[in-house]
Design a protein around this motif. Structure first.
Motif, PDB file in Angstrom:
ATOM      1  N   SER A 297     -11.349   1.845   3.529  1.00 47.27           N
ATOM      2  CA  SER A 297     -10.640   2.872   3.005  1.00 47.27           C
ATOM      3  C   SER A 297     -11.029   2.969   1.363  1.00 47.27           C
ATOM      4  CB  SER A 297      -8.913   2.891   2.969  1.00 47.27           C
ATOM      5  OG  SER A 297      -8.595   4.168   2.309  1.00 47.27           O
ATOM      6  N   ALA A 298     -10.788   1.477   0.759  1.00 43.44           N
ATOM      7  CA  ALA A 298     -11.103   1.492  -0.520  1.00 43.44           C
ATOM      8  C   ALA A 298     -12.680   1.675  -0.861  1.00 43.44           C
ATOM      9  CB  ALA A 298     -10.908  -0.105  -0.980  1.00 43.44           C
TER      10      ALA A 298
ATOM     11  N   ASN B  31       0.746  -1.280  -0.060  1.00 43.94           N
ATOM     12  CA  ASN B  31      -0.131  -0.041  -0.043  1.00 43.94           C
ATOM     13  C   ASN B  31       0.674   1.292  -0.111  1.00 43.94           C
ATOM     14  OD1 ASN B  31      -1.886   2.144   0.677  1.00 43.94           O
ATOM     15  ND2 ASN B  31      -3.170   0.536   1.305  1.00 43.94           N
ATOM     16  N   LEU B  32       0.540   1.970  -0.919  1.00 40.19           N
ATOM     17  CA  LEU B  32       1.375   3.377  -1.037  1.00 40.19           C
ATOM     18  C   LEU B  32       0.733   4.639  -0.590  1.00 40.19           C
ATOM     19  CD1 LEU B  32       2.939   2.571  -4.696  1.00 40.19           C
ATOM     20  CD2 LEU B  32       4.049   2.278  -2.431  1.00 40.19           C
ATOM     21  N   LEU B  33      -0.582   4.636  -0.552  1.00 38.67           N
ATOM     22  CA  LEU B  33      -1.194   5.778  -0.540  1.00 38.67           C
ATOM     23  C   LEU B  33      -1.780   5.656   1.027  1.00 38.67           C
ATOM     24  CD1 LEU B  33      -3.327   5.692  -3.670  1.00 38.67           C
ATOM     25  CD2 LEU B  33      -1.708   7.651  -3.154  1.00 38.67           C
TER      26      LEU B  33
ATOM     27  N   MET C  94      -6.571  13.166  -4.140  1.00 39.18           N
ATOM     28  CA  MET C  94      -5.148  12.778  -4.634  1.00 39.18           C
ATOM     29  C   MET C  94      -4.964  11.332  -4.822  1.00 39.18           C
ATOM     30  SD  MET C  94      -2.294  11.016  -3.139  1.00 39.18           S
ATOM     31  CE  MET C  94      -2.857  11.009  -1.349  1.00 39.18           C
ATOM     32  N   ALA C  95      -5.720  10.451  -4.366  1.00 35.51           N
ATOM     33  CA  ALA C  95      -5.651   9.155  -4.744  1.00 35.51           C
ATOM     34  C   ALA C  95      -5.951   8.840  -6.041  1.00 35.51           C
ATOM     35  CB  ALA C  95      -6.442   8.158  -3.814  1.00 35.51           C
TER      36      ALA C  95
ATOM     37  N   THR D 193      -5.638   2.355  -1.346  1.00 33.50           N
ATOM     38  CA  THR D 193      -5.672   3.385  -0.263  1.00 33.50           C
ATOM     39  C   THR D 193      -5.657   2.851   1.092  1.00 33.50           C
ATOM     40  OG1 THR D 193      -7.733   3.715  -0.425  1.00 33.50           O
ATOM     41  CG2 THR D 193      -6.716   5.064  -2.103  1.00 33.50           C
ATOM     42  N   GLU D 194      -4.805   3.455   1.857  1.00 37.57           N
ATOM     43  CA  GLU D 194      -4.915   3.050   3.543  1.00 37.57           C
ATOM     44  C   GLU D 194      -5.170   4.313   4.252  1.00 37.57           C
ATOM     45  OE1 GLU D 194      -1.691   0.849   5.822  1.00 37.57           O
ATOM     46  OE2 GLU D 194      -2.745  -0.468   4.585  1.00 37.57           O
TER      47      GLU D 194
END
Length: 393
Positions: A379-380, A25-27, A325-326, A336-337
């Motif tokens: 989050s998703a 996870n990057l976001l 932003m995502a 996203t997280e």
């Protein structure tokens, strides 16, 4: 905001280069918080210095305009302004061209502030256009609306949608253009020797500005205050030429108060450590650290509704900006997280929802409901839900 996006993108690229697993996870909330913190801290410091909840107030121009009756001027104004929403006809484009030409002729003087000289002779530069503007039928409707005490467009003629970010303000060019038309009418009537008609037209310009400054929209407020400043300057000089010292003094007081309030609004601008300019009301909304300040500002009944609306939007947008932003990152929603919206943010919007101002109360209620729904989602799911709302706007 643009700097936050740039920094987050850089963080994402660095993370991607260091990452061996495509599912990592990057976001994350951590990246967002780290990136936003600088602006939030600067915004909090500047908000404390400005004393937001007590600095901003409505300017009362009743001392230099005609008696007004109860009622919403927006009901009448909308019949004039709604024609300019969306694509304009050839006639409307021509009218805007005339407004633009006269505005450009007067701009040099208006920008000169205290040294500005707005006289009938100034219109000689654009006499044909000024004469046409002074005769347009719409002015009669504006004069009728100006006789009412209050003005509400947002929440009445302009609907408040589920997503407050989708509320579109009226064109600044059109608002300013009609004010210029009224000023032209006043100056031309003065030149013709009809001082009573001249005063009424100039008073209408002041009232138009004050009315837009009352509306629950940040850009209506800014443009309304700009109209108040130019029209109070113009009518002050009219009274000076007429020898009416009492009204000249009253107009000068309104001009000064309006200028002071606009100066304070400009102080809402700040620059972060990366030399990026931002509005502190936006900055306060990104993290929960700024929520209490925004809630206090948005709930203050003495602060102009347009500024409060900006704070309400920031309470909402500051959170959903993560998902904006995502979406721009190009990464799938499931990467996203982010943390769910906090109870503090939801309670702040509940506080606004109890406002006596119906438009602000509806904004607070709408945004509170969205964040409450998001709170119970992953989050998703929140990313996809926000995408759906945005696409409907």
């Amino acid at each position: 905001m643009s700097k936050i996006i740039k920094v987050i993108v850089v963080c994402l690229l660095v993370s991607m280069l260091a990452c061996q697993k495509p599912t990592v996870n990057l976001l994350t909330e951590e990246i967002f918080t780290t990136t936003a913190k600088k602006q939030v801290e600067i915004a909090k410091q500047k908000a404390e210095t400005l004393k937001l909840a007590t600095t901003f107030k409505n300017v009362d121009a009743s001392s230099i305009i005609f008696p007004q009756e109860d009622g919403n001027a927006g009901e009448i104004y909308w019949q004039v302004f709604k024609k300019f929403v969306g694509n304009q006809s050839a006639d409307q484009q021509a009218l805007l061209g005339q407004m633009r030409a006269v505005a450009e002729a007067l701009d040099t003087e208006f920008k000169a502030a205290e040294n500005a000289k707005i006289t009938p002779q100034l219109l000689e530069l654009v006499k044909t256009e000024a004469q046409k503007l002074s005769e347009i039928a719409d002015l009669a409707e504006l004069e009728k609306g100006a006789k009412r005490k209050t003005m509400v467009l947002v929440g009445e003629s302009i609907a408040i949608s589920e997503n407050p970010r989708s509320i579109k303000p009226l064109s600044p060019e059109v608002i300013r253009g009609y004010a210029i038309a009224l000023i032209c009418k006043g100056l031309l009537k003065e030149s013709a020797g009809d001082k009573a008609a001249a005063e009424t037209a100039l008073q209408t310009a002041v009232a138009l500005g004050q009315h837009f400054a009352q509306d629950a929209n940040y850009f209506h407020y800014l443009n309304g205050m700009g109209v108040m400043l130019s029209s109070s300057l113009t009518i002050k000089q009219f009274y000076e030429r007429s020898g009416n010292k009492e009204k000249q003094s009253a107009a000068e007081k309104i001009e000064k108060e309006t200028n002071e309030q606009l100066t304070q609004v400009y102080q809402l601008g700040a620059v972060d450590s990366d030399k990026q300019a931002f509005n502190i009301l936006d900055g306060l909304g990104f993290l929960d650290d700024g929520v209490a300040t925004l809630a206090s500002f948005a709930s203050s009944e003495t602060v102009p509704a347009g500024l409060r609306a900006k704070a309400v939007e920031s309470l909402f947008s500051g959170y959903v900006f993560r998902y904006l932003m995502a979406a721009r990152s190009g990464k799938p929603a499931e990467t996203t997280e982010y943390a769910p919206p906090s109870d503090a943010r939801i309670q702040a919007l509940a506080q606004v929802a109890s406002s006596s101002n119906k438009a602000l109360a509806q904004m607070g209620s709408n945004t509170k409901q969205i964040l409450e729904k998001m709170k119970g989602q992953t989050s998703a799911e929140r990313a996809n839900y926000w995408k759906g709302i945005s696409e409907k706007s």
